[in-house]
Design an enzyme around this catalytic site. Structure first.
Site, PDB file in Angstrom:
ATOM      1  N   SER A  37       0.791  -1.234   0.000  1.00 44.38           N
ATOM      2  CA  SER A  37       0.000   0.000   0.000  1.00 44.38           C
ATOM      3  C   SER A  37       0.820   1.279   0.000  1.00 44.38           C
ATOM      4  CB  SER A  37      -0.952   0.018   1.195  1.00 44.38           C
ATOM      5  OG  SER A  37      -0.225   0.156   2.396  1.00 44.38           O
ATOM      6  N   LYS A  65       0.622   4.633   6.782  1.00 39.07           N
ATOM      7  CA  LYS A  65      -0.108   5.388   5.752  1.00 39.07           C
ATOM      8  C   LYS A  65       0.304   6.853   5.803  1.00 39.07           C
ATOM      9  CE  LYS A  65      -2.626   1.694   5.073  1.00 39.07           C
ATOM     10  NZ  LYS A  65      -2.209   0.757   4.076  1.00 39.07           N
TER      11      LYS A  65
END
Length: 193
Positions: free
Chosen positions: A55, A99
């Site tokens: 990700s 993230k």
């Protein structure tokens, strides 16, 4: 009467000078202080963890180890663009998520036609391709106090704030800032941008 210069079994004892003793003690004290500072820095600033999944590619790769600065967010708040490490919903039984912050408390977030909008303006950033799934950000989300909206850099292969089971990340769930990536194969070692 003269002393004989023959064999003598008595040796003179050498005295340790105070200057040498002072130097030895200063070295020992310096080593003790360095060891203490290293412990404090590692304990308060650096936690080592691995990135799980793709990700955050191309900035961070699956399996790449990073260092987390736990101390920085005790002095300041996360900003848009920071790569943060958090436990979703404070769940201590899961792995760390890594993230990038795209919106901070008080801002609005929405994803329309694959484009990220923060406070009604499109985010012009080469990091994000067209976002295939808007998730819960299909409708405008107003972030509350101490809430952050995060996305993976490879957002079409990321479970992030768009997912209903993660949502906006609470400030208390953020462990720290990902600040240093360790070498992993052909990936470079250095600060995380």
């Amino acid at each position: 009467m003269r002393k004989s210069k023959g064999l003598s079994f008595y040796r003179r004892r050498k005295k340790i000078s105070t200057a040498i003793l002072h130097e030895i003690l200063s070295y020992v004290l310096g080593i003790a202080i360095a060891a203490f500072l290293a412990f404090v820095i590692v304990y308060f600033v650096g936690i080592r963890t691995s990135v799980i999944g793709v990700s955050m590619e191309p900035a961070l790769y699956n399996g790449q180890e990073i260092l987390i600065n736990r101390f920085i967010y005790k002095l300041s708040n996360p900003k848009a663009g920071d790569v943060v490490v958090f436990l979703p919903n404070g769940n201590q039984n899961t792995h760390y998520y890594v993230k990038r912050v795209v919106a901070v408390p008080g801002e609005t977030v929405q994803i329309m036609e694959g484009i990220l909008y923060v406070n009604g303006a499109p985010v012009e950033d080469d990091t994000y391709d067209l976002i295939a799934d808007a998730g819960i950000a299909e409708h405008e989300i107003k972030l509350g106090n101490d809430e952050y909206f995060v996305l993976g850099d490879n957002c079409n292969s990321s479970e992030d704030s768009r997912s209903g089971n993660i949502g906006a990340v609470a400030r208390d769930d953020i462990v720290g800032k990902a600040w240093f990536k360790l070498s992993e194969g052909s990936n470079s070692m250095g600060p995380i941008k």
